[in-house]
Design a protein around this motif. Structure first.
Motif, PDB file in Angstrom:
ATOM      1  N   ALA A 165       3.653  10.756   2.451  1.00 15.01           N
ATOM      2  CA  ALA A 165       3.178   9.422   2.088  1.00 15.01           C
ATOM      3  C   ALA A 165       4.288   8.405   2.278  1.00 15.01           C
ATOM      4  CB  ALA A 165       2.699   9.411   0.643  1.00 15.01           C
ATOM      5  N   TRP A 182      -4.655  -1.536  -3.205  1.00 16.84           N
ATOM      6  CA  TRP A 182      -3.270  -1.925  -2.966  1.00 16.84           C
ATOM      7  C   TRP A 182      -2.748  -2.684  -4.171  1.00 16.84           C
ATOM      8  CZ3 TRP A 182      -6.633  -3.308   1.323  1.00 16.84           C
ATOM      9  CH2 TRP A 182      -7.470  -4.395   1.025  1.00 16.84           C
ATOM     10  N   VAL A 238      -5.195   4.541   8.924  1.00 15.71           N
ATOM     11  CA  VAL A 238      -4.420   5.193   7.871  1.00 15.71           C
ATOM     12  C   VAL A 238      -5.351   5.609   6.739  1.00 15.71           C
ATOM     13  CG1 VAL A 238      -2.428   3.769   8.468  1.00 15.71           C
ATOM     14  CG2 VAL A 238      -3.849   3.141   6.495  1.00 15.71           C
ATOM     15  N   ARG A 239      -4.845   6.515   5.917  1.00 13.30           N
ATOM     16  CA  ARG A 239      -5.552   6.893   4.688  1.00 13.30           C
ATOM     17  C   ARG A 239      -4.815   6.285   3.516  1.00 13.30           C
ATOM     18  NH1 ARG A 239      -4.945  12.136   1.374  1.00 13.30           N
ATOM     19  NH2 ARG A 239      -6.576  11.918  -0.184  1.00 13.30           N
ATOM     20  N   LEU A 240      -5.498   5.390   2.807  1.00 19.21           N
ATOM     21  CA  LEU A 240      -4.886   4.757   1.643  1.00 19.21           C
ATOM     22  C   LEU A 240      -4.897   5.717   0.459  1.00 19.21           C
ATOM     23  CD1 LEU A 240      -6.295   1.108   1.732  1.00 19.21           C
ATOM     24  CD2 LEU A 240      -4.078   1.939   2.552  1.00 19.21           C
ATOM     25  N   TYR A 270       0.298   5.156   1.695  1.00 20.44           N
ATOM     26  CA  TYR A 270      -0.639   5.685   2.675  1.00 20.44           C
ATOM     27  C   TYR A 270      -0.060   6.871   3.409  1.00 20.44           C
ATOM     28  CZ  TYR A 270       2.282   3.562   6.322  1.00 20.44           C
ATOM     29  OH  TYR A 270       3.332   3.250   7.151  1.00 20.44           O
ATOM     30  N   THR A 271      -0.938   7.577   4.113  1.00 16.66           N
ATOM     31  CA  THR A 271      -0.506   8.559   5.097  1.00 16.66           C
ATOM     32  C   THR A 271      -1.004   8.096   6.457  1.00 16.66           C
ATOM     33  OG1 THR A 271      -2.466   9.926   4.650  1.00 16.66           O
ATOM     34  CG2 THR A 271      -0.425  10.520   3.525  1.00 16.66           C
ATOM     35  N   VAL A 308       0.831  -1.190   0.000  1.00  7.82           N
ATOM     36  CA  VAL A 308       0.000   0.000   0.000  1.00  7.82           C
ATOM     37  C   VAL A 308       0.873   1.251   0.000  1.00  7.82           C
ATOM     38  CG1 VAL A 308      -1.897  -1.135   1.206  1.00  7.82           C
ATOM     39  CG2 VAL A 308      -0.159   0.086   2.534  1.00  7.82           C
TER      40      VAL A 308
END
Length: 254
Positions: A14, A168, A47-49, A6-7, A4
């Motif tokens: 990121a 992902w 998390v933010r994907l 993410y953040t 992935v």
């Protein structure tokens, strides 16, 4: 593996990560340099994907399913049709896409996406597995009226936010015969299989690599099965591919 981008909670830059159960383990660097994990572990729910890669280009095979070609009144192409989307077209899972003011006929197209793992050019079909990192889900959003009106598809296919990708990259899946289903507001619109592609994954990647260099993170879209159709403001479109996952996108007002 499921990789992935993410953040973490609170934002910040990121990162690439590896899915382990319900957690994301941050990678040291990018998966294109080898998958090296750190000790940093975050629940996936926190998390933010983002789009799982940042391609320099997205190369797409048009009319690669016979029934899709026919449903739009087109012949199956004798030579594969290739067009491009751009880095500005890429958005991640659960993205909001404004309905473009340039069209009255925005369509969805669920597709299997191939993620390139290393720089390559003029790859023979039998060598494609060596240059592929894995697979993800794509929605090739299309301004259908512009596509019909113009001789080439740059504006119709390459507009901003026209290429949702995610959630992902799955590295351990055989792409030969995966079910692909697209729903709009929960209603099934596409129900196909990658086994129906005219050019399989190896030949898709090989074909586009004959004339341009593919870089790590570049993406090849392999075409869409029959069942495409229009979207309206407020619609949620979800593309699900067996063994990979689901990609949801919401269409919002401009």
């Amino acid at each position: 593996m499921r990789l992935v981008r993410y953040t973490a909670p609170g934002g910040g830059p990121a990162s690439y990560g590896l899915m382990e159960g319900d957690d994301v383990v941050r990678l040291d660097g990018s998966p294109f340099d080898g998958v090296r994990t750190t000790e940093e572990r975050t629940p996936l729910a926190d998390v933010r994907l983002l789009a799982p890669v940042e391609p320099s280009k997205v190369l797409c095979l048009g009319r690669n399913y016979a029934e899709h070609a026919r449903e739009l009144g087109n012949e199956v192409p004798e030579i594969p049709v290739v067009f491009a989307k751009f880095s500005t077209s890429v958005v991640g899972p659960d993205a909001e896409v404004p309905y473009p003011p340039d069209t009255a006929d925005l369509h969805f197209e669920g597709e299997l996406a191939v993620v390139i793992g290393r720089e390559c050019t003029r790859v023979p079909a039998e060598g494609v597995a060596d240059v592929v990192l894995g697979y993800t889900v794509a929605n090739d959003l299309t301004m259908r009226d512009l596509q019909r009106a113009e001789k080439q598809w740059t504006r119709a296919k390459g507009f901003d936010r026209s290429c949702p990708l995610g959630p992902w990259v799955e590295t351990d899946v055989d792409p030969a015969a995966l079910s692909l289903r697209t729903t709009v507001n929960g209603e099934v619109r596409q129900d196909g299989t990658t086994a129906d592609m005219l050019l399989d994954v190896a030949r898709c990647v090989s074909w586009v690599s004959q004339t341009m260099t593919l870089l790590p993170g570049d993406v090849v879209l392999t075409g869409t099965p029959a069942g495409v159709g229009p979207l309206q403001v407020g619609d949620e479109v979800t593309v699900t591919i067996e063994g990979i996952g689901s990609l949801a996108t919401r269409i919002v007002g401009g």
